[in-house]
Write a protein that holds these residues in place. Structure first.
Motif, mmCIF file in Angstrom:
data_model
loop_
_atom_site.group_PDB
_atom_site.id
_atom_site.type_symbol
_atom_site.label_atom_id
_atom_site.label_comp_id
_atom_site.label_asym_id
_atom_site.label_seq_id
_atom_site.Cartn_x
_atom_site.Cartn_y
_atom_site.Cartn_z
ATOM 1 N N LEU A 175 0.798 -1.219 0.000
ATOM 2 C CA LEU A 175 0.000 0.000 0.000
ATOM 3 C C LEU A 175 0.834 1.274 0.000
ATOM 4 C CD1 LEU A 175 -3.022 0.691 0.061
ATOM 5 C CD2 LEU A 175 -2.853 0.838 2.557
ATOM 6 N N VAL A 176 1.999 1.258 0.633
ATOM 7 C CA VAL A 176 2.794 2.480 0.800
ATOM 8 C C VAL A 176 3.137 3.161 -0.525
ATOM 9 C CG1 VAL A 176 5.087 3.291 1.502
ATOM 10 C CG2 VAL A 176 3.698 1.959 3.086
ATOM 11 N N PRO A 177 3.539 2.443 -1.597
ATOM 12 C CA PRO A 177 3.873 3.147 -2.852
ATOM 13 C C PRO A 177 2.716 3.912 -3.473
ATOM 14 C CG PRO A 177 4.788 0.934 -2.848
ATOM 15 C CD PRO A 177 3.862 1.012 -1.684
ATOM 16 N N THR A 178 1.470 3.589 -3.111
ATOM 17 C CA THR A 178 0.307 4.252 -3.709
ATOM 18 C C THR A 178 -0.242 5.384 -2.842
ATOM 19 O OG1 THR A 178 -1.268 2.703 -2.687
ATOM 20 C CG2 THR A 178 -0.315 2.073 -4.805
ATOM 21 N N VAL A 204 -11.574 0.536 2.519
ATOM 22 C CA VAL A 204 -11.807 1.750 3.311
ATOM 23 C C VAL A 204 -10.526 2.173 4.007
ATOM 24 C CG1 VAL A 204 -13.103 2.708 5.251
ATOM 25 C CG2 VAL A 204 -14.246 1.223 3.604
ATOM 26 N N LEU A 205 -9.750 1.206 4.490
ATOM 27 C CA LEU A 205 -8.477 1.527 5.140
ATOM 28 C C LEU A 205 -7.521 2.219 4.180
ATOM 29 C CD1 LEU A 205 -6.518 1.287 7.540
ATOM 30 C CD2 LEU A 205 -5.910 -0.990 6.697
ATOM 31 N N ALA A 206 -7.445 1.732 2.942
ATOM 32 C CA ALA A 206 -6.567 2.371 1.968
ATOM 33 C C ALA A 206 -7.047 3.772 1.615
ATOM 34 C CB ALA A 206 -6.495 1.500 0.706
ATOM 35 N N GLU A 207 -8.369 3.962 1.499
ATOM 36 C CA GLU A 207 -8.904 5.283 1.166
ATOM 37 C C GLU A 207 -8.766 6.265 2.321
ATOM 38 O OE1 GLU A 207 -12.900 4.604 -0.004
ATOM 39 O OE2 GLU A 207 -12.387 3.649 -1.921
ATOM 40 N N SER A 208 -8.667 5.738 3.555
ATOM 41 C CA SER A 208 -8.579 6.635 4.710
ATOM 42 C C SER A 208 -7.292 7.454 4.709
ATOM 43 C CB SER A 208 -8.678 5.826 5.999
ATOM 44 O OG SER A 208 -7.528 5.004 6.181
ATOM 45 N N LEU A 240 -20.833 -0.912 7.713
ATOM 46 C CA LEU A 240 -19.788 -0.525 6.769
ATOM 47 C C LEU A 240 -19.962 0.918 6.309
ATOM 48 C CD1 LEU A 240 -19.515 -3.789 4.625
ATOM 49 C CD2 LEU A 240 -17.942 -2.967 6.373
ATOM 50 N N GLN A 241 -21.213 1.377 6.199
ATOM 51 C CA GLN A 241 -21.436 2.780 5.852
ATOM 52 C C GLN A 241 -20.969 3.692 6.967
ATOM 53 O OE1 GLN A 241 -22.354 4.108 2.998
ATOM 54 N NE2 GLN A 241 -22.222 6.168 3.860
ATOM 55 N N GLN A 242 -21.199 3.292 8.214
ATOM 56 C CA GLN A 242 -20.713 4.081 9.340
ATOM 57 C C GLN A 242 -19.189 4.068 9.404
ATOM 58 O OE1 GLN A 242 -22.623 2.836 12.946
ATOM 59 N NE2 GLN A 242 -24.686 3.135 12.145
ATOM 60 N N LEU A 243 -18.589 2.939 9.008
ATOM 61 C CA LEU A 243 -17.133 2.899 8.944
ATOM 62 C C LEU A 243 -16.614 3.872 7.896
ATOM 63 C CD1 LEU A 243 -14.460 1.539 9.828
ATOM 64 C CD2 LEU A 243 -14.873 -0.184 8.051
ATOM 65 N N ARG A 244 -17.296 3.970 6.768
ATOM 66 C CA ARG A 244 -16.900 4.948 5.751
ATOM 67 C C ARG A 244 -17.056 6.376 6.250
ATOM 68 N NH1 ARG A 244 -15.984 3.266 0.627
ATOM 69 N NH2 ARG A 244 -16.438 1.094 0.103
ATOM 70 N N GLU A 245 -18.137 6.631 7.001
ATOM 71 C CA GLU A 245 -18.329 7.971 7.550
ATOM 72 C C GLU A 245 -17.234 8.292 8.568
ATOM 73 O OE1 GLU A 245 -22.194 8.154 9.203
ATOM 74 O OE2 GLU A 245 -23.243 7.899 7.286
ATOM 75 N N LEU A 246 -16.839 7.310 9.344
ATOM 76 C CA LEU A 246 -15.766 7.538 10.320
ATOM 77 C C LEU A 246 -14.463 7.842 9.626
ATOM 78 C CD1 LEU A 246 -14.957 7.436 13.346
ATOM 79 C CD2 LEU A 246 -14.429 5.015 13.005
ATOM 80 N N ALA A 247 -14.190 7.134 8.515
ATOM 81 C CA ALA A 247 -12.961 7.365 7.774
ATOM 82 C C ALA A 247 -13.064 8.542 6.817
ATOM 83 C CB ALA A 247 -12.579 6.110 6.990
ATOM 84 N N GLY A 248 -14.288 9.069 6.626
ATOM 85 C CA GLY A 248 -14.463 10.200 5.722
ATOM 86 C C GLY A 248 -14.453 9.825 4.267
ATOM 87 N N THR A 249 -14.633 8.540 3.942
ATOM 88 C CA THR A 249 -14.643 8.114 2.537
ATOM 89 C C THR A 249 -16.059 8.213 1.995
ATOM 90 O OG1 THR A 249 -14.945 5.806 3.217
ATOM 91 C CG2 THR A 249 -12.697 6.568 2.873
ATOM 92 N N PRO A 250 -16.228 8.490 0.705
ATOM 93 C CA PRO A 250 -17.575 8.605 0.124
ATOM 94 C C PRO A 250 -18.240 7.246 -0.006
ATOM 95 C CG PRO A 250 -15.893 8.894 -1.574
ATOM 96 C CD PRO A 250 -15.168 8.836 -0.260
#
Length: 258
Positions: free
Chosen positions: A54-57, A150-154, A248-258
């Motif tokens: 993940l780090v290179p991206t 979601v973790l990568a988008e966070s 999972l939607q709440q997890l996205r809201e916590l991470a701020g992902t759409p």
């Protein structure tokens, strides 16, 4: 001869270590992977493997000395973000454990408990059954892949050094009541049916006082409760899809992902 300065080594180390701490913190807390069934060494290897990929991206990390106080604060921030994301996912699985405990108490099966190998505590058998069933459904529907996405988008929505932790903390605290509410709604059909059974036994006791309600009512409530629980499993998949999609939607809201 290749010579590397201290700043270059510190920059490379920080660029890899900061994402690693967020990833490792989430893997240590999230269900399935973060349980006692998975050794800590295996979780650490998984975090290292995900970080290498993940780090290179990822966007550029803050240019901070690896052994300075600001770096320690950034590491603490990443650990807190990862723990919050893993704990948010953990709440979803506790919904089914709470529902199983409520049903078991209503049908008189709360005394039948077993040691949960994942958490090392004693839970009612029905709660452990629903927890195992929800875990299998979560893996079958590739929920773990959604969590990693979601973790990568966070790292884009919550950049390192710019995470609004206080706002996210209050968002997470507001979701704690969701666990009990969802658990009660999941167990509500079985609770209602068992309430009707208990009312029927109460009417029988008033009509025929010579009946020993303790010797008749307990086994009948237990048998009817198991039958009601078996019938309620027909709609378990629909309830699971609603709860999982909401979590999972709440997890996205916590991470701020759409």
């Amino acid at each position: 001869m290749l010579e590397l300065s201290e700043a270059q080594i510190g920059g490379w180390l920080g660029a890899f270590m900061l994402p690693l701490f967020r990833i490792a913190a989430m893997l240590m807390v999230m269900p399935i992977i973060g349980t006692q069934l998975v050794p800590v060494r295996v979780r650490l290897y998984m975090a290292l493997a995900i970080s290498v990929v993940l780090v290179p991206t990822l966007p550029p990390m803050p240019d901070v000395d690896a052994l300075s106080l600001p770096m320690m604060l950034l590491i603490a921030e990443q650990i807190l973000v990862g723990v919050m994301m893993g704990f948010m996912l953990l709440l979803m699985f506790h919904v089914f454990a709470v529902a199983g405990q409520i049903i078991a108490m209503q049908m008189g099966l709360a005394f039948a408990s077993m040691v949960d190998p994942a958490n090392g505590v004693s839970v009612p058998v029905l709660g452990q059954f629903l927890l195992m069933l929800s875990t299998l459904l979560f893996l079958a529907m590739n929920g773990h892949l959604v969590v990693f996405e979601v973790l990568a988008e966070s790292f884009v929505t919550l950049p390192v050094g710019e995470a609004f932790l206080l706002e996210r903390y209050w968002l997470l605290a507001g979701k704690l009541s969701w666990v009990l509410g969802a658990g009660v709604l999941l167990a509500l059909p079985a609770i209602t049916a068992l309430l009707v059974v208990n009312i029927a036994f109460g009417v029988m006791t008033r009509a025929a006082p010579q009946l020993n309600i303790f010797s008749i009512g307990f086994p009948m409530t237990l048998v009817l409760g198991m039958l009601i629980f078996w019938l309620s499993l027909a709609d378990f998949l629909a309830h699971y899809q609603l709860i999982a999609s909401d979590a999972l939607q709440q997890l996205r809201e916590l991470a701020g992902t759409p």
